[in-house]
Enzyme design. Structure first.
Site, PDB file in Angstrom:
ATOM      1  N   ILE A 110     -29.802 -37.588 -38.137  1.00 38.99           N
ATOM      2  CA  ILE A 110     -29.269 -38.097 -39.402  1.00 38.99           C
ATOM      3  C   ILE A 110     -27.741 -38.166 -39.340  1.00 38.99           C
ATOM      4  O   ILE A 110     -27.133 -39.099 -39.874  1.00 38.99           O
ATOM      5  CB  ILE A 110     -29.731 -37.214 -40.571  1.00 38.99           C
ATOM      6  CG1 ILE A 110     -31.199 -37.497 -40.887  1.00 38.99           C
ATOM      7  CG2 ILE A 110     -28.892 -37.457 -41.817  1.00 38.99           C
ATOM      8  CD1 ILE A 110     -31.462 -38.888 -41.439  1.00 38.99           C
ATOM      9  N   TYR A 111     -27.116 -37.188 -38.701  1.00 36.64           N
ATOM     10  CA  TYR A 111     -25.654 -37.238 -38.548  1.00 36.64           C
ATOM     11  C   TYR A 111     -25.225 -38.548 -37.897  1.00 36.64           C
ATOM     12  O   TYR A 111     -24.367 -39.271 -38.403  1.00 36.64           O
ATOM     13  CB  TYR A 111     -25.180 -36.043 -37.709  1.00 36.64           C
ATOM     14  CG  TYR A 111     -23.746 -36.171 -37.233  1.00 36.64           C
ATOM     15  CD1 TYR A 111     -22.698 -36.157 -38.147  1.00 36.64           C
ATOM     16  CD2 TYR A 111     -23.451 -36.317 -35.880  1.00 36.64           C
ATOM     17  CE1 TYR A 111     -21.384 -36.279 -37.712  1.00 36.64           C
ATOM     18  CE2 TYR A 111     -22.141 -36.439 -35.447  1.00 36.64           C
ATOM     19  CZ  TYR A 111     -21.114 -36.415 -36.366  1.00 36.64           C
ATOM     20  OH  TYR A 111     -19.812 -36.547 -35.941  1.00 36.64           O
TER      21      TYR A 111
END
Length: 349
Positions: free
Chosen positions: A164-165
């Site tokens: 997700i980062y």
């Protein structure tokens, strides 16, 4: 297209808003710009992702300089972001603040959406309203995701993010391109490669390794040490950003070709630039160098690959050199020595 290399413009009180000045990279960039005579306004939320006292120490250091001022607020606070930017009226915005950390994104993914997507949108809106001369924003080598062809080049397709980062950072790149196209905001995105150095973050490998080794605790070495990283010294990184400040992208004229290897968009004043040392370093060699500098052998705990991690990163930094005449070159052993000296001094170890 003509050679875009330029000599750095005199600072002479030029106004730069930097988000994340209490953070690792933002602190170093603010220091560099202040030394060169820029007026710098910082913006930081002092989140507790890691030791806030370290962030306070960085901030206190910056506040000793008469050219520095700052706002303490969250990126998600649209009103605060705009009030800070409107009052300072920057010519340039460098957006570095973000929820960082690949592994933490597995535990707290919503924090990345709030800070990295909503917060970045608020910064872009401020840049649009103020019509800044140049917006520069941090991305990451993690956007290359599952790509295996190396060194990574800015013109490579990057659609296979693994965390997700990384996905939020790729979203930032897409958002920024749209704003550059719609509103004519000269925008440079830079992709960082494994940054390390003094005043570093406690969640980064070098910091964790040095701290654990000095205290006799084991260090976790993932993928049994069969990993490579393009370690980039923070002083080199912020020097590259400083030089990129003076190279705002220009939208190509209709029918004008973009040079091979240049990530300049054909539809917007927008460019992506890698900032890396252009050198793969094996993780085990990195640990060996730390041990040599400390004069202590590590207790090594070999571990499997962590979820979302990649076995190697390696930057093609030729575009950065073409644009600025500069390429990061600090040897990892010298960079480790400088970190260890800072760590021992700061913590008295």
């Amino acid at each position: 297209m003509s050679d875009p290399f330029v000599v750095a413009k005199p600072a002479a009180g030029r106004r730069v808003l930097i988000t994340g000045t209490a953070g690792f990279i933002g602190f170093h960039l603010a220091n560099l710009l202040l030394e060169e005579g820029f007026l710098v306004h910082g913006y930081d939320g002092f989140t507790d992702y890691y030791d806030v006292s370290l962030k306070r120490a960085r901030d206190e250091h910056l506040r000793r300089h008469p050219g520095f001022s700052a706002t303490e607020a969250m990126l998600e606070d649209e009103t605060a972001v705009w009030a800070s930017a409107e009052a300072f009226r920057p010519e340039v915005i460098v957006h570095l603040a973000a929820q960082a950390g690949v592994r933490y994104s597995l535990e707290q993914p919503r924090a990345y959406l709030d800070s990295n997507v909503i917060g970045t949108f608020n910064v872009m809106e401020a840049a649009r309203k103020l019509e800044v001369a140049h917006l520069l924003m941090a991305s990451t080598s993690s956007v290359y995701g599952a790509n295996e062809d190396m060194p990574f080049a800015e013109t490579d397709k990057a659609d296979t993010q693994l965390t997700i980062y990384a996905a939020t950072k790729k979203a930032n790149e897409s958002m920024a391109h749209a704003y550059a196209h719609l509103w004519g905001i000269p925008t440079t995105m830079f992709r960082f490669f494994t940054v390390y150095g003094p005043w570093g973050r406690p969640d980064l490998a070098l910091y964790k390794f040095v701290d654990a080794i000095l205290e006799g605790r084991p260090i976790d070495i993932y993928n049994n040490g069969q990993m490579h990283r393009d370690f980039t010294f923070v002083g080199d990184l912020v020097r590259a950003i400083r030089l990129l400040v003076d190279v705002p992208p220009v939208r190509p004229a209709v029918g004008e070709a973009v040079e091979d290897g240049d990530s300049l968009s054909p539809a917007a004043p927008y460019r992506v630039v890698n900032i890396g040392n252009s050198d793969k370093v094996r993780l085990l060699d990195f640990v060996d160098a730390i041990e040599a500098e400390l004069g202590v052998n590590a207790i090594r705990n070999y571990m499997p690959m962590q979820m979302g991690d990649v076995p190697a990163t390696w930057a093609d930094a030729s575009l950065l050199q073409r644009l600025t005449g500069y390429r990061p070159a600090t040897d990892v052993r010298d960079g480790i020595a400088r970190f260890v000296a800072w760590f021992r001094d700061y913590y008295g170890k």
